[in-house]
Design a protein around this motif. Sequence first.
Motif, PDB file in Angstrom:
ATOM      1  N   ILE A 145       0.861  -1.186   0.000  1.00  0.00           N
ATOM      2  CA  ILE A 145       0.000   0.000   0.000  1.00  0.00           C
ATOM      3  C   ILE A 145       0.894   1.232   0.000  1.00  0.00           C
ATOM      4  O   ILE A 145       1.902   1.266   0.687  1.00  0.00           O
ATOM      5  N   LYS A 146       0.522   2.231  -0.827  1.00  0.00           N
ATOM      6  CA  LYS A 146       1.367   3.426  -0.990  1.00  0.00           C
ATOM      7  C   LYS A 146       2.810   2.991  -1.254  1.00  0.00           C
ATOM      8  O   LYS A 146       3.754   3.437  -0.611  1.00  0.00           O
ATOM      9  N   LYS A 147       2.978   2.130  -2.242  1.00  0.00           N
ATOM     10  CA  LYS A 147       4.248   1.435  -2.443  1.00  0.00           C
ATOM     11  C   LYS A 147       5.396   2.358  -2.814  1.00  0.00           C
ATOM     12  O   LYS A 147       5.204   3.461  -3.316  1.00  0.00           O
ATOM     13  N   LYS A 148       6.595   1.844  -2.578  1.00  0.00           N
ATOM     14  CA  LYS A 148       7.829   2.565  -2.875  1.00  0.00           C
ATOM     15  C   LYS A 148       8.002   2.764  -4.382  1.00  0.00           C
ATOM     16  O   LYS A 148       7.337   2.122  -5.194  1.00  0.00           O
ATOM     17  N   HIS A 149       8.926   3.651  -4.735  1.00  0.00           N
ATOM     18  CA  HIS A 149       9.222   3.964  -6.136  1.00  0.00           C
ATOM     19  C   HIS A 149       7.978   4.432  -6.892  1.00  0.00           C
ATOM     20  O   HIS A 149       7.800   4.120  -8.076  1.00  0.00           O
ATOM     21  N   SER A 150       7.108   5.167  -6.213  1.00  0.00           N
ATOM     22  CA  SER A 150       5.866   5.598  -6.840  1.00  0.00           C
ATOM     23  C   SER A 150       5.454   6.975  -6.352  1.00  0.00           C
ATOM     24  O   SER A 150       5.800   7.391  -5.239  1.00  0.00           O
TER      25      SER A 150
ATOM     26  N   ILE B 135      -2.816   6.603   4.640  1.00  0.00           N
ATOM     27  CA  ILE B 135      -2.256   5.252   4.647  1.00  0.00           C
ATOM     28  C   ILE B 135      -3.196   4.281   5.351  1.00  0.00           C
ATOM     29  O   ILE B 135      -3.363   3.141   4.916  1.00  0.00           O
ATOM     30  N   SER B 136      -3.858   4.745   6.419  1.00  0.00           N
ATOM     31  CA  SER B 136      -4.784   3.864   7.132  1.00  0.00           C
ATOM     32  C   SER B 136      -6.039   3.587   6.300  1.00  0.00           C
ATOM     33  O   SER B 136      -6.564   2.463   6.304  1.00  0.00           O
ATOM     34  N   GLU B 137      -6.514   4.590   5.564  1.00  0.00           N
ATOM     35  CA  GLU B 137      -7.672   4.374   4.692  1.00  0.00           C
ATOM     36  C   GLU B 137      -7.317   3.410   3.559  1.00  0.00           C
ATOM     37  O   GLU B 137      -8.137   2.568   3.160  1.00  0.00           O
ATOM     38  N   THR B 138      -6.111   3.527   3.054  1.00  0.00           N
ATOM     39  CA  THR B 138      -5.653   2.596   2.014  1.00  0.00           C
ATOM     40  C   THR B 138      -5.594   1.175   2.559  1.00  0.00           C
ATOM     41  O   THR B 138      -5.994   0.217   1.892  1.00  0.00           O
ATOM     42  N   ALA B 139      -5.087   1.034   3.771  1.00  0.00           N
ATOM     43  CA  ALA B 139      -5.015  -0.290   4.395  1.00  0.00           C
ATOM     44  C   ALA B 139      -6.403  -0.880   4.603  1.00  0.00           C
ATOM     45  O   ALA B 139      -6.634  -2.075   4.359  1.00  0.00           O
ATOM     46  N   ARG B 140      -7.344  -0.039   5.057  1.00  0.00           N
ATOM     47  CA  ARG B 140      -8.708  -0.532   5.256  1.00  0.00           C
ATOM     48  C   ARG B 140      -9.341  -0.954   3.935  1.00  0.00           C
ATOM     49  O   ARG B 140     -10.096  -1.931   3.875  1.00  0.00           O
ATOM     50  N   ALA B 141      -9.023  -0.225   2.859  1.00  0.00           N
ATOM     51  CA  ALA B 141      -9.550  -0.603   1.547  1.00  0.00           C
ATOM     52  C   ALA B 141      -8.999  -1.958   1.112  1.00  0.00           C
ATOM     53  O   ALA B 141      -9.724  -2.801   0.568  1.00  0.00           O
ATOM     54  N   ALA B 142      -7.704  -2.186   1.362  1.00  0.00           N
ATOM     55  CA  ALA B 142      -7.092  -3.477   1.020  1.00  0.00           C
ATOM     56  C   ALA B 142      -7.716  -4.604   1.836  1.00  0.00           C
ATOM     57  O   ALA B 142      -7.988  -5.695   1.313  1.00  0.00           O
ATOM     58  N   GLU B 143      -7.966  -4.345   3.105  1.00  0.00           N
ATOM     59  CA  GLU B 143      -8.607  -5.349   3.955  1.00  0.00           C
ATOM     60  C   GLU B 143     -10.025  -5.643   3.450  1.00  0.00           C
ATOM     61  O   GLU B 143     -10.427  -6.819   3.358  1.00  0.00           O
ATOM     62  N   PHE B 144     -10.768  -4.608   3.109  1.00  0.00           N
ATOM     63  CA  PHE B 144     -12.127  -4.776   2.601  1.00  0.00           C
ATOM     64  C   PHE B 144     -12.135  -5.584   1.304  1.00  0.00           C
ATOM     65  O   PHE B 144     -13.060  -6.368   1.042  1.00  0.00           O
ATOM     66  N   PHE B 145     -11.097  -5.412   0.498  1.00  0.00           N
ATOM     67  CA  PHE B 145     -10.971  -6.147  -0.761  1.00  0.00           C
ATOM     68  C   PHE B 145     -10.245  -7.475  -0.592  1.00  0.00           C
ATOM     69  O   PHE B 145      -9.747  -8.055  -1.542  1.00  0.00           O
ATOM     70  N   LEU B 146     -10.160  -7.957   0.651  1.00  0.00           N
ATOM     71  CA  LEU B 146      -9.744  -9.326   0.970  1.00  0.00           C
ATOM     72  C   LEU B 146      -8.248  -9.586   0.834  1.00  0.00           C
ATOM     73  O   LEU B 146      -7.826 -10.717   0.576  1.00  0.00           O
ATOM     74  N   SER B 147      -7.432  -8.554   1.033  1.00  0.00           N
ATOM     75  CA  SER B 147      -5.987  -8.779   1.128  1.00  0.00           C
ATOM     76  C   SER B 147      -5.693  -9.668   2.325  1.00  0.00           C
ATOM     77  O   SER B 147      -6.351  -9.570   3.363  1.00  0.00           O
ATOM     78  N   ASP B 148      -4.687 -10.534   2.201  1.00  0.00           N
ATOM     79  CA  ASP B 148      -4.270 -11.380   3.326  1.00  0.00           C
ATOM     80  C   ASP B 148      -3.321 -10.665   4.269  1.00  0.00           C
ATOM     81  O   ASP B 148      -3.014 -11.170   5.351  1.00  0.00           O
ATOM     82  N   GLY B 149      -2.836  -9.500   3.875  1.00  0.00           N
ATOM     83  CA  GLY B 149      -1.946  -8.713   4.705  1.00  0.00           C
ATOM     84  C   GLY B 149      -1.425  -7.543   3.892  1.00  0.00           C
ATOM     85  O   GLY B 149      -1.304  -7.636   2.663  1.00  0.00           O
ATOM     86  N   VAL B 150      -1.136  -6.418   4.562  1.00  0.00           N
ATOM     87  CA  VAL B 150      -0.650  -5.233   3.854  1.00  0.00           C
ATOM     88  C   VAL B 150       0.823  -4.999   4.173  1.00  0.00           C
ATOM     89  O   VAL B 150       1.314  -5.355   5.250  1.00  0.00           O
ATOM     90  N   ILE B 151       1.524  -4.389   3.214  1.00  0.00           N
ATOM     91  CA  ILE B 151       2.963  -4.170   3.324  1.00  0.00           C
ATOM     92  C   ILE B 151       3.258  -2.678   3.282  1.00  0.00           C
ATOM     93  O   ILE B 151       2.842  -1.973   2.359  1.00  0.00           O
ATOM     94  N   LEU B 152       3.995  -2.202   4.285  1.00  0.00           N
ATOM     95  CA  LEU B 152       4.430  -0.809   4.351  1.00  0.00           C
ATOM     96  C   LEU B 152       5.889  -0.716   3.947  1.00  0.00           C
ATOM     97  O   LEU B 152       6.705  -1.551   4.345  1.00  0.00           O
ATOM     98  N   THR B 153       6.233   0.317   3.166  1.00  0.00           N
ATOM     99  CA  THR B 153       7.621   0.502   2.734  1.00  0.00           C
ATOM    100  C   THR B 153       8.042   1.954   2.910  1.00  0.00           C
ATOM    101  O   THR B 153       7.214   2.833   3.161  1.00  0.00           O
ATOM    102  N   GLY B 154       9.356   2.175   2.729  1.00  0.00           N
ATOM    103  CA  GLY B 154       9.857   3.531   2.597  1.00  0.00           C
ATOM    104  C   GLY B 154       9.655   3.996   1.167  1.00  0.00           C
ATOM    105  O   GLY B 154       8.921   3.377   0.391  1.00  0.00           O
ATOM    106  N   ILE B 155      10.347   5.080   0.789  1.00  0.00           N
ATOM    107  CA  ILE B 155      10.132   5.636  -0.547  1.00  0.00           C
ATOM    108  C   ILE B 155      10.856   4.863  -1.637  1.00  0.00           C
ATOM    109  O   ILE B 155      10.549   5.008  -2.817  1.00  0.00           O
ATOM    110  N   ALA B 156      11.831   4.032  -1.255  1.00  0.00           N
ATOM    111  CA  ALA B 156      12.609   3.291  -2.248  1.00  0.00           C
ATOM    112  C   ALA B 156      13.200   2.050  -1.594  1.00  0.00           C
ATOM    113  O   ALA B 156      13.164   1.888  -0.365  1.00  0.00           O
ATOM    114  N   THR B 157      13.764   1.164  -2.411  1.00  0.00           N
ATOM    115  CA  THR B 157      14.408  -0.042  -1.914  1.00  0.00           C
ATOM    116  C   THR B 157      15.475   0.313  -0.885  1.00  0.00           C
ATOM    117  O   THR B 157      16.318   1.178  -1.121  1.00  0.00           O
TER     118      THR B 157
END
Length: 312
Positions: free
Chosen positions: A202-207, A217-239
Amino acid sequence: MSQVSAPFSSPALSVLHRTFPLVSASFYRCALSIQRRTDPDSAPFLGSRPHSVMWAETMTRRYSTWAEGAPLSSCSVSQITRKACEEVEVYVSAGIDGLIVENMHDIPYSMTVGPEVTAIMATICATVRNSYPNIPLGIQILSAANQQALAVALAADADFIRAEGFVFSQISDEGFLNACAGDLLRYRKQIGAEHIQIFTDIKKKHSSHAVTSDVSISETARAAEFFLSDGVILTGIATGKQANPEELKEVKQAVRIPVLIGSGVTVENMEEYMDADAMIIGSHFKKSGYWANEVDFERIKKFMTKMKKLRK
């Protein structure tokens, strides 16, 4: 592995490490607290320890397949496969919990992934699975080739995939990326791969996320949960860049599914992420902490030794 259920009770902190082959399909990431399923009819699950305990899964170095037309092509499929297994052995010896296979070195990435990449990834992943039948194994295919990753995971008997662009649109360095949750989960159902978990950035890096700047970010996570994601991943801005610990707290309060950290974890800052359910580690486990370098056994061992202490 059994499927994560909501609510996710007794989460475990997982550490995932990526491994990249020297050919165009890089692959391997470890997912902490993902346990290998023993019942073929059961679904996978992420962890069984209380969240105060960290189950560190580290993946091997990402390999790029560099084969069949990729700009950096240099190795045969057999060479890539052999290198992949060598690196897996290093990670397993150092005590990691799982692996993710990813075509990291397939630069520049394309939104149109050819069948040759899917075929090579399936070959490599199946070989790794045959050599290490009990370790949790995940797949990611760049860029955003999520259906291909599911197909490879099913063919190679892997346990999970990492998916980009699951909810909301974004502009990545490869181009405009639209949400894929509806199509991806229908595809998973159609091919009989519902036992394979899908962990989603969610809100992925390099983007750039200007187009969704009014969505937190929390609203994005809730949307992923509502759409049946098995888990969400948080990142920094790049690798290799550190994720925001405050965002981890925010998202953990917002959703009941597992929350993973997908970049920037090191032996020096791991304490900041102990509330996460998993950690994906790539760059820190390479020589000098640079993602494209060789795997460094001593760095991995130092990390895992500290992790074991924090789990107690």
